[in-house]
Scaffold this motif. Structure first.
Motif, PDB file in Angstrom:
ATOM      1  N   PHE A 281       0.871  -1.176   0.000  1.00  0.00           N
ATOM      2  CA  PHE A 281       0.000   0.000   0.000  1.00  0.00           C
ATOM      3  C   PHE A 281       0.908   1.227   0.000  1.00  0.00           C
ATOM      4  CE2 PHE A 281      -3.548   2.259   2.665  1.00  0.00           C
ATOM      5  CZ  PHE A 281      -3.706   3.196   1.656  1.00  0.00           C
ATOM      6  N   LYS A 282       1.255   1.711  -1.165  1.00  0.00           N
ATOM      7  CA  LYS A 282       2.180   2.841  -1.300  1.00  0.00           C
ATOM      8  C   LYS A 282       1.553   3.920  -2.173  1.00  0.00           C
ATOM      9  CE  LYS A 282       6.484   0.211  -0.671  1.00  0.00           C
ATOM     10  NZ  LYS A 282       6.964   0.850   0.566  1.00  0.00           N
ATOM     11  N   THR A 283       1.230   5.038  -1.540  1.00  0.00           N
ATOM     12  CA  THR A 283       0.712   6.196  -2.268  1.00  0.00           C
ATOM     13  C   THR A 283       1.434   7.442  -1.798  1.00  0.00           C
ATOM     14  OG1 THR A 283      -1.051   6.634  -0.651  1.00  0.00           O
ATOM     15  CG2 THR A 283      -1.570   5.137  -2.472  1.00  0.00           C
ATOM     16  N   LEU A 284       1.642   8.367  -2.715  1.00  0.00           N
ATOM     17  CA  LEU A 284       2.277   9.635  -2.385  1.00  0.00           C
ATOM     18  C   LEU A 284       1.762  10.707  -3.328  1.00  0.00           C
ATOM     19  CD1 LEU A 284       4.405  11.357  -0.886  1.00  0.00           C
ATOM     20  CD2 LEU A 284       6.077  10.599  -2.598  1.00  0.00           C
ATOM     21  N   GLN A 285       1.193  11.763  -2.737  1.00  0.00           N
ATOM     22  CA  GLN A 285       0.778  12.941  -3.498  1.00  0.00           C
ATOM     23  C   GLN A 285       1.482  14.155  -2.910  1.00  0.00           C
ATOM     24  OE1 GLN A 285      -2.092  11.159  -1.874  1.00  0.00           O
ATOM     25  NE2 GLN A 285      -1.845   9.675  -3.518  1.00  0.00           N
ATOM     26  N   VAL A 286       2.061  14.980  -3.775  1.00  0.00           N
ATOM     27  CA  VAL A 286       2.855  16.123  -3.331  1.00  0.00           C
ATOM     28  C   VAL A 286       2.267  17.415  -3.891  1.00  0.00           C
ATOM     29  CG1 VAL A 286       5.150  17.176  -3.272  1.00  0.00           C
ATOM     30  CG2 VAL A 286       4.917  14.677  -3.296  1.00  0.00           C
ATOM     31  N   ASP A 287       2.119  18.420  -3.028  1.00  0.00           N
ATOM     32  CA  ASP A 287       1.741  19.771  -3.432  1.00  0.00           C
ATOM     33  C   ASP A 287       2.949  20.665  -3.147  1.00  0.00           C
ATOM     34  OD1 ASP A 287       0.785  22.328  -3.781  1.00  0.00           O
ATOM     35  OD2 ASP A 287      -1.079  22.020  -2.667  1.00  0.00           O
ATOM     36  N   PRO A 288       3.851  20.819  -4.125  1.00  0.00           N
ATOM     37  CA  PRO A 288       5.103  21.541  -3.853  1.00  0.00           C
ATOM     38  C   PRO A 288       4.891  23.004  -3.514  1.00  0.00           C
ATOM     39  CG  PRO A 288       4.892  21.040  -6.200  1.00  0.00           C
ATOM     40  CD  PRO A 288       3.793  20.307  -5.513  1.00  0.00           C
ATOM     41  N   ALA A 289       3.891  23.626  -4.094  1.00  0.00           N
ATOM     42  CA  ALA A 289       3.660  25.041  -3.818  1.00  0.00           C
ATOM     43  C   ALA A 289       3.261  25.266  -2.357  1.00  0.00           C
ATOM     44  CB  ALA A 289       2.583  25.587  -4.754  1.00  0.00           C
ATOM     45  N   ALA A 290       2.491  24.326  -1.822  1.00  0.00           N
ATOM     46  CA  ALA A 290       2.034  24.449  -0.436  1.00  0.00           C
ATOM     47  C   ALA A 290       2.979  23.791   0.557  1.00  0.00           C
ATOM     48  CB  ALA A 290       0.642  23.838  -0.301  1.00  0.00           C
ATOM     49  N   LEU A 291       4.053  23.160   0.058  1.00  0.00           N
ATOM     50  CA  LEU A 291       4.983  22.398   0.902  1.00  0.00           C
ATOM     51  C   LEU A 291       4.230  21.343   1.710  1.00  0.00           C
ATOM     52  CD1 LEU A 291       7.358  25.207   2.275  1.00  0.00           C
ATOM     53  CD2 LEU A 291       7.724  23.685   0.327  1.00  0.00           C
ATOM     54  N   ARG A 292       3.380  20.583   1.019  1.00  0.00           N
ATOM     55  CA  ARG A 292       2.569  19.561   1.654  1.00  0.00           C
ATOM     56  C   ARG A 292       2.664  18.254   0.871  1.00  0.00           C
ATOM     57  NH1 ARG A 292       2.708  23.173   4.660  1.00  0.00           N
ATOM     58  NH2 ARG A 292       1.033  24.203   5.834  1.00  0.00           N
ATOM     59  N   ALA A 293       2.462  17.150   1.589  1.00  0.00           N
ATOM     60  CA  ALA A 293       2.412  15.832   0.937  1.00  0.00           C
ATOM     61  C   ALA A 293       1.459  14.939   1.718  1.00  0.00           C
ATOM     62  CB  ALA A 293       3.800  15.200   0.875  1.00  0.00           C
ATOM     63  N   ARG A 294       0.902  13.952   1.009  1.00  0.00           N
ATOM     64  CA  ARG A 294       0.119  12.892   1.637  1.00  0.00           C
ATOM     65  C   ARG A 294       0.791  11.577   1.296  1.00  0.00           C
ATOM     66  NH1 ARG A 294      -5.818  13.263  -0.377  1.00  0.00           N
ATOM     67  NH2 ARG A 294      -4.785  13.969  -2.270  1.00  0.00           N
ATOM     68  N   ALA A 295       1.070  10.770   2.325  1.00  0.00           N
ATOM     69  CA  ALA A 295       1.826   9.540   2.109  1.00  0.00           C
ATOM     70  C   ALA A 295       1.234   8.414   2.941  1.00  0.00           C
ATOM     71  CB  ALA A 295       3.296   9.740   2.485  1.00  0.00           C
ATOM     72  N   SER A 296       1.276   7.212   2.384  1.00  0.00           N
ATOM     73  CA  SER A 296       0.811   6.034   3.109  1.00  0.00           C
ATOM     74  C   SER A 296       1.905   5.540   4.050  1.00  0.00           C
ATOM     75  CB  SER A 296       0.400   4.940   2.119  1.00  0.00           C
ATOM     76  OG  SER A 296       1.459   4.653   1.225  1.00  0.00           O
ATOM     77  N   PRO A 297       1.543   4.757   5.072  1.00  0.00           N
ATOM     78  CA  PRO A 297       2.503   4.409   6.140  1.00  0.00           C
ATOM     79  C   PRO A 297       3.695   3.577   5.709  1.00  0.00           C
ATOM     80  CG  PRO A 297       0.245   4.097   6.890  1.00  0.00           C
ATOM     81  CD  PRO A 297       0.174   4.343   5.425  1.00  0.00           C
ATOM     82  N   SER A 298       3.565   2.763   4.669  1.00  0.00           N
ATOM     83  CA  SER A 298       4.689   1.891   4.312  1.00  0.00           C
ATOM     84  C   SER A 298       5.732   2.571   3.437  1.00  0.00           C
ATOM     85  CB  SER A 298       4.181   0.631   3.602  1.00  0.00           C
ATOM     86  OG  SER A 298       3.639   0.959   2.343  1.00  0.00           O
ATOM     87  N   ILE A 299       5.471   3.802   3.004  1.00  0.00           N
ATOM     88  CA  ILE A 299       6.496   4.568   2.292  1.00  0.00           C
ATOM     89  C   ILE A 299       7.686   4.771   3.230  1.00  0.00           C
ATOM     90  CG2 ILE A 299       7.061   6.822   1.300  1.00  0.00           C
ATOM     91  CD1 ILE A 299       5.266   5.485  -0.554  1.00  0.00           C
ATOM     92  N   THR A 300       8.880   4.430   2.782  1.00  0.00           N
ATOM     93  CA  THR A 300      10.063   4.606   3.624  1.00  0.00           C
ATOM     94  C   THR A 300      10.611   6.023   3.471  1.00  0.00           C
ATOM     95  OG1 THR A 300      11.673   3.916   1.944  1.00  0.00           O
ATOM     96  CG2 THR A 300      10.635   2.166   3.276  1.00  0.00           C
ATOM     97  N   GLY A 301      11.459   6.394   4.420  1.00  0.00           N
ATOM     98  CA  GLY A 301      12.077   7.718   4.334  1.00  0.00           C
ATOM     99  C   GLY A 301      12.861   7.899   3.056  1.00  0.00           C
ATOM    100  N   LYS A 302      13.580   6.861   2.638  1.00  0.00           N
ATOM    101  CA  LYS A 302      14.371   6.961   1.419  1.00  0.00           C
ATOM    102  C   LYS A 302      13.472   7.063   0.196  1.00  0.00           C
ATOM    103  CE  LYS A 302      18.156   4.745  -1.105  1.00  0.00           C
ATOM    104  NZ  LYS A 302      19.088   3.589  -1.139  1.00  0.00           N
ATOM    105  N   GLU A 303      12.377   6.309   0.165  1.00  0.00           N
ATOM    106  CA  GLU A 303      11.440   6.403  -0.961  1.00  0.00           C
ATOM    107  C   GLU A 303      10.803   7.782  -1.015  1.00  0.00           C
ATOM    108  OE1 GLU A 303       9.885   1.764  -1.291  1.00  0.00           O
ATOM    109  OE2 GLU A 303       8.928   3.140   0.118  1.00  0.00           O
ATOM    110  N   LEU A 304      10.373   8.273   0.134  1.00  0.00           N
ATOM    111  CA  LEU A 304       9.736   9.584   0.183  1.00  0.00           C
ATOM    112  C   LEU A 304      10.688  10.677  -0.276  1.00  0.00           C
ATOM    113  CD1 LEU A 304       7.416  11.475   1.052  1.00  0.00           C
ATOM    114  CD2 LEU A 304       8.368  11.417   3.365  1.00  0.00           C
ATOM    115  N   ASN A 305      11.872  10.719   0.323  1.00  0.00           N
ATOM    116  CA  ASN A 305      12.814  11.780  -0.022  1.00  0.00           C
ATOM    117  C   ASN A 305      13.442  11.584  -1.393  1.00  0.00           C
ATOM    118  OD1 ASN A 305      12.714  13.658   2.161  1.00  0.00           O
ATOM    119  ND2 ASN A 305      13.696  12.139   3.464  1.00  0.00           N
ATOM    120  N   GLY A 306      13.474  10.344  -1.876  1.00  0.00           N
ATOM    121  CA  GLY A 306      13.954  10.118  -3.234  1.00  0.00           C
ATOM    122  C   GLY A 306      13.149  10.908  -4.242  1.00  0.00           C
ATOM    123  N   ARG A 307      11.835  10.947  -4.032  1.00  0.00           N
ATOM    124  CA  ARG A 307      10.984  11.744  -4.920  1.00  0.00           C
ATOM    125  C   ARG A 307      11.008  13.223  -4.572  1.00  0.00           C
ATOM    126  NH1 ARG A 307       5.109   9.853  -6.280  1.00  0.00           N
ATOM    127  NH2 ARG A 307       5.355  11.837  -7.374  1.00  0.00           N
TER     128      ARG A 307
END
Length: 454
Positions: A81-107
């Motif tokens: 269960f891996k989802t990630l939505q990013v709103d760069p203008a608002a400096l916001r993101a929505r992420a599912s719990p199994s996303i790792t720090g490296k996966e999140l920051n990689g994007r």
């Protein structure tokens, strides 16, 4: 939704295949649900309700105690269960719990020039990390990662989906920032506040262990008032390519520009004691390189025993209290760590479950490969922690195992408040909670919840 039942083909892989610690537990869920979306999580909770059994949750599988592997439970595995939505203008993101720090920051880093201060170890999932508070990148200066959680979407213990923030279901939002595995629901989405990706520069000073007191006393005296964008760590380790135990002092500065980072790192460079066997000053660094280093220090497929303590701020001689831990490591792959928490530890925390920290965070990460070393390595950890305990004001939930040792994890007031919230949202004790700790309730005890219809 894929369900792997007990004794079915693939059950053993589903049970422990994603558990990071190779000291796998002898505990057996009735079934493992491989959830791919929120609807699967809701269905899994409803399955547990119909089957009269409890629910355990796995995000990244990095818990040292393998809290997710519980007898007679439905284990909801969020690995797919891996989802990630990013709103760069608002400096916001929505992420599912199994996303790792490296996966999140990689994007975030490569696509948006942004960052989230997730876990240092690259394969730690957001779920357990944030629920336990999140001692992330530069916690001493940027604060706890859970402070950047603006809302959570939660499947409750009765199978409802609710959105929680400071205005809606505020008690669940309060608990989601520090309750850890005792959170009375399943988080399916974190709403995160991001930061702009800084420039990374680091200085490192490697001393022979005979210089332990002189080098450690130096960094302890330097840390109060030091630049708040600089992470400061002291590690006892056997460096790659060296036979002798060493003391490694690392300063990682995260600034908007390299020039600012150099100025921030200069006081350490100018005041360091002589006697290093290796050192560098203001070396170009990156989040990716730091993840690589952390991955090497925390190798997969190994056996781990971890424990930790917050030393009281008034501890007169921190180096003396930690000397045994830093100078008698039982294995070449083991390491002891001191992490500076001041100034974060000196400011009032937001209103959230996380409520305990100090200037001095100390942790043992004992790493080995052979099961025949289990007794020796775990006994060393237990012995060291028994002697450190009298100087401790509690521990960080994320590096704790309640079955091995219990101490204080929240303030007394927050412990009572958390207990009340758990009782309100999970009166049937559907969520497994803390492994090895009794649920405190004057009205409804935890049930064994052994299901017979699964």
């Amino acid at each position: 939704m894929q369900i792997v039942r007990h004794s079915a083909p693939g059950y053993e892989e589903a049970r422990i295949g994603r558990v990071f610690n190779a000291r796998r537990p002898s505990r057996y869920p009735l079934a493992v649900v491989m959830a791919r979306n929120t609807a699967d999580v809701i269905e899994a909770v409803q399955l547990a309700i119909r089957s009269n059994c409890r629910v355990a949750i796995r995000s990244g599988g990095h818990s040292w105690a393998a809290w997710s592997v519980r007898d007679n439970s439905v284990l909801i595995d969020l690995g797919e269960f891996k989802t990630l939505q990013v709103d760069p203008a608002a400096l916001r993101a929505r992420a599912s719990p199994s996303i790792t720090g490296k996966e999140l920051n990689g994007r975030l880093v490569h696509e948006y020039g942004l960052m989230f201060p997730g876990g240092h170890c690259p394969d730690v999932g957001l779920g357990g990390f944030l629920l336990q508070g999140g001692m992330g990148w530069n916690c001493r200066g940027w604060g706890w990662a859970c402070e950047r959680v603006e809302a959570v979407d939660v499947v409750t213990a009765n199978g409802d989906l609710v959105h929680c923030n400071k205005d809606e279901h505020a008690d669940l939002y309060w608990a989601a920032r520090g309750a850890g595995p005792g959170f009375p629901g399943v988080v399916v989405q974190f709403h995160l506040s991001l930061i702009k990706n800084p420039v990374f520069r680091s200085s490192g000073y490697l001393y022979p262990i005979c210089e332990y007191r002189r080098a450690f006393d130096w960094i302890l005296s330097l840390t109060p008032g030091y630049d708040a964008d600089t992470e400061i760590t002291v590690v006892a380790q056997y460096p790659e390519g060296r036979e002798e135990l060493c003391l490694f002092i690392l300063l990682v500065c995260m600034k908007p520009t390299a020039e600012e980072a150099e100025q921030a790192l200069l006081p350490a460079q100018q005041s360091r004691p002589d006697g290093t066997v290796e050192e560098w000053f203001c070396k170009e660094d990156s989040l990716h390189a730091q993840y690589e280093n952390q991955g090497k220090a925390n190798p997969d497929g190994h056996r781990y025993c971890a424990d930790n303590a917050y030393l009281a701020n008034e501890t007169a001689d921190v180096a003396a209290v930690l000397e045994e831990a830093f100078t008698t490591l039982p294995h070449r792959k083991a390491f002891a760590l001191w992490y500076a928490m001041d100034p974060c530890s000196r400011r009032p925390l937001p209103d959230m479950a996380l409520s305990l920290h100090s200037d001095h965070y100390f942790a043992l990460y004992t790493v080995w490969e052979d099961a025949t070393d289990d007794e020796r390595c775990t006994a060393w950890v237990q012995g060291v922690m028994q002697r450190v305990a009298s100087h401790s004001v509690g521990a960080y939930l994320g590096d704790s195992d309640f079955q091995a040792r219990q101490t204080q994890y929240w303030s007394e007031e927050n412990t009572q408040r958390l207990t009340a919230i758990r009782r309100k949202w999970d009166p049937e004790a559907r969520i497994c909670g803390y492994l090895g700790m009794e649920y405190v309730s004057s009205t409804r005890p935890w049930r064994d919840g052994v299901g017979s219809t699964l």
